[in-house]
Design an enzyme around this catalytic site. Sequence first.
Site, PDB file in Angstrom:
ATOM      1  N   SER A 213       7.726  -3.415  -3.018  1.00 43.61           N
ATOM      2  CA  SER A 213       7.016  -3.805  -4.233  1.00 43.61           C
ATOM      3  C   SER A 213       7.623  -3.130  -5.448  1.00 43.61           C
ATOM      4  O   SER A 213       8.141  -2.014  -5.363  1.00 43.61           O
ATOM      5  CB  SER A 213       5.544  -3.400  -4.107  1.00 43.61           C
TER       6      SER A 213
ATOM      7  N   TYR B 238      -1.068   2.220  -3.047  1.00 46.32           N
ATOM      8  CA  TYR B 238      -0.276   1.105  -2.512  1.00 46.32           C
ATOM      9  C   TYR B 238       1.207   1.317  -2.818  1.00 46.32           C
ATOM     10  O   TYR B 238       2.063   1.242  -1.931  1.00 46.32           O
ATOM     11  CB  TYR B 238      -0.780  -0.202  -3.123  1.00 46.32           C
TER      12      TYR B 238
ATOM     13  N   ASN C 211      -2.141   2.528   7.661  1.00 44.51           N
ATOM     14  CA  ASN C 211      -1.698   1.163   7.917  1.00 44.51           C
ATOM     15  C   ASN C 211      -0.263   0.931   7.463  1.00 44.51           C
ATOM     16  O   ASN C 211       0.564   0.435   8.229  1.00 44.51           O
ATOM     17  CB  ASN C 211      -2.632   0.171   7.215  1.00 44.51           C
TER      18      ASN C 211
ATOM     19  N   LEU D 197      -5.212 -10.267  11.287  1.00 39.48           N
ATOM     20  CA  LEU D 197      -6.159 -11.166  10.604  1.00 39.48           C
ATOM     21  C   LEU D 197      -7.205 -10.415   9.784  1.00 39.48           C
ATOM     22  O   LEU D 197      -8.265 -10.959   9.479  1.00 39.48           O
ATOM     23  CB  LEU D 197      -6.845 -12.107  11.607  1.00 39.48           C
TER      24      LEU D 197
ATOM     25  N   GLY E 135       0.391  -4.977   6.232  1.00 40.31           N
ATOM     26  CA  GLY E 135      -0.053  -3.795   5.501  1.00 40.31           C
ATOM     27  C   GLY E 135      -1.123  -4.149   4.496  1.00 40.31           C
ATOM     28  O   GLY E 135      -1.301  -5.312   4.143  1.00 40.31           O
TER      29      GLY E 135
END
Length: 338
Positions: free
Chosen positions: A124, A149, A99, A33, A82
């Site tokens: 991605s 990222y 992460n 969360l 992530g």
Amino acid sequence: MAILVTGGAGYIGSHTLVELLNENREIVVLDNLSNSSEVSLERVKQITGKSVKFYQGDILDRDILRKIFAENQIESVIHFAGLKAVGETSENRYVTIKNNVTGSIVLVEEMLKANVNTIVFSSSATVYGDPQIIPIVESCPVGGTTNPYGTSKYMVERILEDTVKAFPQLSAVVLRYFNRVGAHESGLIGEDPNGIPNNLMPFISQVAVGKLPQLSVFGGDYNTHDGTGVRDYIHVVDLALGHLKALDKHQNDAGFHVYNLGTGTGYSVLDMVKAFEAANGITIPYKVVDRRPGDIAVCYSAPQKALEQLGWETERGLEQMMKDTWNWQKNNPNGYKG
């Protein structure tokens, strides 16, 4: 048997839950969360009339992963968890790696210990870096990433590919997303970023609802038809359905499998602004500002492999993306916060 969905309370995760529950799948969700809300899971129940089993925790926590695998008959994992935004991750590379990469390693290790051999990974199009070939096919070079990222996604892909070689029973499916937009047609779930949005559509919709005074267009001097960046925008529900197709095709299908999920069409930032205005009758004030570090000029997909091998293709066009985005935002001006 159940499916573990990491990051299932997030934007793409919650929409995927709806589609899984609509097919009567048993779902377990793990989410810390940090950039999502448990309210989304309540909304998923409103839409489907069905509940998921929820664990609040982190993929870095081996104890909670072991607890989940011990308490549930998990047969596969859909891995969304992530850090997501290009902007936030450029400022803290270590947190991104910890992460997105370390967390994925821990997850896969605990999966294998529990004899769970299928994972669908949320990757991605950023793994392609600044592509030299447009449209982008899955065989295009990867690794020349332009932000942390994208680098983290590329690293996890390589780890999964090597893990399949070491553990040949593993089925690892990599889905390379292009730019996800839109919301569920009910308006009950959608994208709810913390702070100023990093992605285009929530930025536009927050201007439309009056939360932000104007849209910042990052860069007006790219080599494109109007000087603004061109991307492949895909409706989040189409994206969610791609996960179901991938899971059905490759459940316990040992090997490493890669697919682009996009529409195959590129639109500029200003194209998207005009489309939102036309679909919803709202004017979006904007200002062109400096380019954002790590952004590139043009990126859109060649999605034929997903059509041919998964039987998946997008069904929702640009107008529906715009209408669904606005339906979510106008009914939830503060997102899940009330």
